[in-house]
Write an enzyme that holds these catalytic residues in place. Structure first.
Site, PDB file in Angstrom:
ATOM      1  N   HIS A 255      -6.019   8.794   6.449  1.00  0.00           N
ATOM      2  CA  HIS A 255      -5.008   7.748   6.249  1.00  0.00           C
ATOM      3  C   HIS A 255      -5.647   6.481   5.679  1.00  0.00           C
ATOM      4  O   HIS A 255      -5.150   5.914   4.692  1.00  0.00           O
ATOM      5  CB  HIS A 255      -4.351   7.485   7.608  1.00  0.00           C
ATOM      6  CG  HIS A 255      -3.372   6.358   7.653  1.00  0.00           C
ATOM      7  ND1 HIS A 255      -2.008   6.552   7.713  1.00  0.00           N
ATOM      8  CD2 HIS A 255      -3.547   5.009   7.693  1.00  0.00           C
ATOM      9  CE1 HIS A 255      -1.388   5.382   7.778  1.00  0.00           C
ATOM     10  NE2 HIS A 255      -2.300   4.422   7.762  1.00  0.00           N
ATOM     11  N   GLU A 256      -6.724   6.046   6.284  1.00  0.00           N
ATOM     12  CA  GLU A 256      -7.340   4.783   5.831  1.00  0.00           C
ATOM     13  C   GLU A 256      -7.905   4.917   4.420  1.00  0.00           C
ATOM     14  O   GLU A 256      -7.833   3.983   3.620  1.00  0.00           O
ATOM     15  CB  GLU A 256      -8.424   4.325   6.812  1.00  0.00           C
ATOM     16  CG  GLU A 256      -7.947   4.099   8.253  1.00  0.00           C
ATOM     17  CD  GLU A 256      -6.791   3.116   8.385  1.00  0.00           C
ATOM     18  OE1 GLU A 256      -6.573   2.306   7.464  1.00  0.00           O
ATOM     19  OE2 GLU A 256      -6.082   3.169   9.410  1.00  0.00           O
ATOM     20  N   HIS A 259      -5.232   4.288   1.930  1.00  0.00           N
ATOM     21  CA  HIS A 259      -5.064   2.861   1.602  1.00  0.00           C
ATOM     22  C   HIS A 259      -6.159   2.390   0.647  1.00  0.00           C
ATOM     23  O   HIS A 259      -5.899   1.633  -0.285  1.00  0.00           O
ATOM     24  CB  HIS A 259      -5.140   2.012   2.867  1.00  0.00           C
ATOM     25  CG  HIS A 259      -3.964   2.127   3.777  1.00  0.00           C
ATOM     26  ND1 HIS A 259      -2.658   1.960   3.368  1.00  0.00           N
ATOM     27  CD2 HIS A 259      -3.887   2.357   5.120  1.00  0.00           C
ATOM     28  CE1 HIS A 259      -1.845   2.087   4.410  1.00  0.00           C
ATOM     29  NE2 HIS A 259      -2.558   2.342   5.485  1.00  0.00           N
TER      30      HIS A 259
HETATM   31 ZN   LIG Z   1      -2.098   2.367   7.537  1.00  0.00          ZN
END
Ligand SMILES: [Zn+2]
Length: 340
Positions: A255-256, A259
């Protein structure tokens, strides 16, 4: 935990529309970056440090209240607008540098071919002492995390192949009690990153340790110029076989890094507007937690993308990126990270 419960319901991610405006190759790799006047703080008065304006936090637990308490850097509509304008401009510059033929108008271009993009990874293990409780996680967990990243971004767990692969360059173990836990937005975080960050804009720096405020992790979005804060911070025990119950399959890392490659949350913008700026992720009013069944919070078509890596569900619940997200990441790579 057993197998991911959604294995049986996985579907191939299709290209949702024919509106892709860009045809983009990876030809921009290796060209010289343009100078940029982009500044770090687009109108967020609530953040003490400009660098944090571009960061994001994922939080343990299941309540929206907890999310709001711990994720002050969820982007506003204005911030998204400014980021999207910068993204479009950076993408135009990268295309001009690579002398590609382009049509502008969208930052969700279609990639002609998903040529592998190899991302060098440097992992910094922040420890307060030599105990496991003090942050000393084994190399095996880090190696497993790299495997999880490669599976997620190749489409092996479901969804779209993104073209990204991750190569572990180095594990850097640092014992420094004043950096432990890692506190989001603190001067200690800045000092840690200033001391440790290595490589160019293409190098993924991962900081592992205990984190402040029950956070699972946070990340910086890409910028045109190399920022010392650039990288992802991940709870060490969220790595595969860690102790963070429901969040220990390595998908906080997935997830990170999403980003870091310019993806927003699937719930960015709620039900209105351009949402997460990706056309094939159905709109979602708010983060989904745990692994809800049949969640559908917006009237627009499509159920909530709770199985997407960019939602807030359990690791066992999320397993895919979409084709639109893959294109957005490749375009962001060319716009922001491909050149040193
Ligand atoms: Zn996030």
């Amino acid at each position: 935990m057993g197998l991911r419960p959604n294995l049986l319901t996985r579907r191939a991610a299709g290209v949702a529309s024919t509106t892709f405006a860009l045809l983009l190759s990876t030809a921009a790799v290796g060209v010289v970056p343009a100078a940029s006047a982009y500044s770090a703080a687009p109108g967020n008065a609530s953040c003490a440090e400009p660098a944090d304006v571009h960061s994001d936090a994922r939080v343990r637990g299941g309540s929206k209240a907890a999310h709001n308490r711990h994720d002050p850097n969820q982007l506003t509509a204005t911030q998204v607008q400014e980021r999207e304008a910068d993204f479009a401009a950076a993408l135009r510059n990268s295309m001009l540098r690579s002398k590609s033929s382009i049509r502008t108008g969208s930052t969700e271009g279609r990639t002609v071919a998903l040529a592998p993009i190899s991302v060098p990874v440097v992992v910094h293990v922040i420890q307060k002492d030599s105990t496991r409780a003090g942050g000393n996680i084994p190399d095996s967990m880090i190696n497993s995390q790299i495997t999880v990243l490669n599976q997620a971004y190749s489409g092996a767990t479901g969804g779209a192949a993104t073209g990204f692969t991750f190569q572990l360059q180095k594990i850097n173990r640092v014992t420094n009690a004043s950096w432990y836990p890692i506190v989001q937005g603190s001067s200690a975080e800045r000092s840690m990153k200033t001391s440790l960050r290595t490589g160019g804009k293409n190098t993924l720096n991962v900081y592992l340790g205990e984190l402040s405020d029950d956070l699972l992790g946070w990340a910086t979005f890409p910028k045109r110029t190399l920022d010392v804060m650039d990288g992802v911070v991940v709870l060490g025990e969220s790595l595969p076989n860690g102790t963070a119950t429901n969040y220990n399959k390595g998908d906080t890392g997935t997830h990170e890094v999403g980003h870091w490659l310019n993806l927003y949350h699937t719930f960015q913008g709620g039900c209105s507007g351009s949402g997460d700026s990706v056309s094939d992720t159905p709109a979602e009013a708010s983060p989904a937690f745990e692994c809800p069944t049949g969640r559908d919070t917006c009237t627009a078509s499509g159920k909530d993308p709770i199985t997407n890596f960019m939602d807030y569900t359990y690791d066992s619940c999320m397993y895919q990126f979409t084709a639109g997200q893959a294109s957005r990441m490749v375009n962001a790579w060319n716009a922001y990270r491909a050149s040193a």
